[in-house]
Scaffold this active site. Structure first.
Site, PDB file in Angstrom:
ATOM      1  N   ASN A  36      36.523  33.752  39.412  1.00  0.00           N
ATOM      2  CA  ASN A  36      36.778  32.554  39.928  1.00  0.00           C
ATOM      3  C   ASN A  36      36.832  31.504  38.946  1.00  0.00           C
ATOM      4  OD1 ASN A  36      36.375  29.717  41.256  1.00  0.00           O
ATOM      5  ND2 ASN A  36      36.305  31.331  42.950  1.00  0.00           N
TER       6      ASN A  36
ATOM      7  N   HIS B  17      41.190  32.008  42.585  1.00  0.00           N
ATOM      8  CA  HIS B  17      39.770  32.672  42.939  1.00  0.00           C
ATOM      9  C   HIS B  17      39.797  33.935  42.130  1.00  0.00           C
ATOM     10  CE1 HIS B  17      39.614  31.210  47.353  1.00  0.00           C
ATOM     11  NE2 HIS B  17      39.950  30.195  46.577  1.00  0.00           N
TER      12      HIS B  17
ATOM     13  N   GLU C 176      39.774  37.281  42.554  1.00  0.00           N
ATOM     14  CA  GLU C 176      40.743  38.168  42.932  1.00  0.00           C
ATOM     15  C   GLU C 176      42.163  38.021  42.557  1.00  0.00           C
ATOM     16  OE1 GLU C 176      37.492  38.393  45.918  1.00  0.00           O
ATOM     17  OE2 GLU C 176      38.835  36.752  45.060  1.00  0.00           O
TER      18      GLU C 176
ATOM     19  N   CYS D  18      38.450  36.212  50.576  1.00  0.00           N
ATOM     20  CA  CYS D  18      38.825  35.255  51.721  1.00  0.00           C
ATOM     21  C   CYS D  18      40.184  35.633  52.078  1.00  0.00           C
ATOM     22  CB  CYS D  18      38.697  33.834  51.040  1.00  0.00           C
ATOM     23  SG  CYS D  18      40.127  33.571  49.857  1.00  0.00           S
TER      24      CYS D  18
ATOM     25  N   CYS E 177      42.942  35.763  49.258  1.00  0.00           N
ATOM     26  CA  CYS E 177      42.769  36.874  48.490  1.00  0.00           C
ATOM     27  C   CYS E 177      43.191  38.096  49.302  1.00  0.00           C
ATOM     28  CB  CYS E 177      41.480  36.849  47.846  1.00  0.00           C
ATOM     29  SG  CYS E 177      41.155  35.678  46.631  1.00  0.00           S
TER      30      CYS E 177
END
Length: 143
Positions: A39, A50, A52, A77, A80
């Site tokens: 992140n 983020h 990912e 989330c 992602c």
């Protein structure tokens, strides 16, 4: 714990050491890490960096994502998870979902196998961060 989740945890710790949110991710294809990231919302002043997303950017164009597995220290989330579904990643292994439930059901409804390892190290990393930085965490999750 396998080497790939350990690599994701190392990414999370790198993000924390940079003043960011401690979430890390690695993308594995054919038994090899092809991308890794953490992140970087704080570091880059970018709301969509983020872990990912950073990981996928760092993987670059790998052709197709058949047979890939995404490891993340925290359940992804919706942002992602959308990337997971969009690129056809069929397996996600999360370090934990106790501090943030993420979008597990969304991924599963699109045929993604989701495994939550419920790792104490991942939970502690996030719990400590959330306790010390509640405003930053709430900003990260959109509260």
């Amino acid at each position: 714990m396998n080497e790939f989740m350990q690599a994701a945890i190392e990414e999370a710790k790198a993000g924390l050491s940079e003043g960011g949110i401690p979430i890390g991710s690695v993308l594995v294809k054919e038994g090899k890490v092809v991308g890794r990231g953490h992140n970087q919302r704080v570091q880059n002043n970018d709301p969509v960096t983020h872990a990912e997303i950073d990981c996928l950017r760092n993987a670059g164009r790998i052709g197709n994502y058949t047979g890939t597995t995404l490891y993340s220290t925290l359940m992804p989330c919706y942002l992602c998870s959308g990337a997971v579904v969009q690129f056809g990643i069929k397996k996600v292994i999360a370090g934990e979902s106790a501090t943030f439930p993420g979008a597990r059901e969304f991924m599963e409804s699109h045929g993604v196998e989701v495994i939550d390892l419920d790792l104490e190290e991942c939970k502690q990393l996030m719990s400590d961060f959330i306790h010390s930085n509640p405003d930053l965490w709430n900003e990260d999750i959109g509260n």
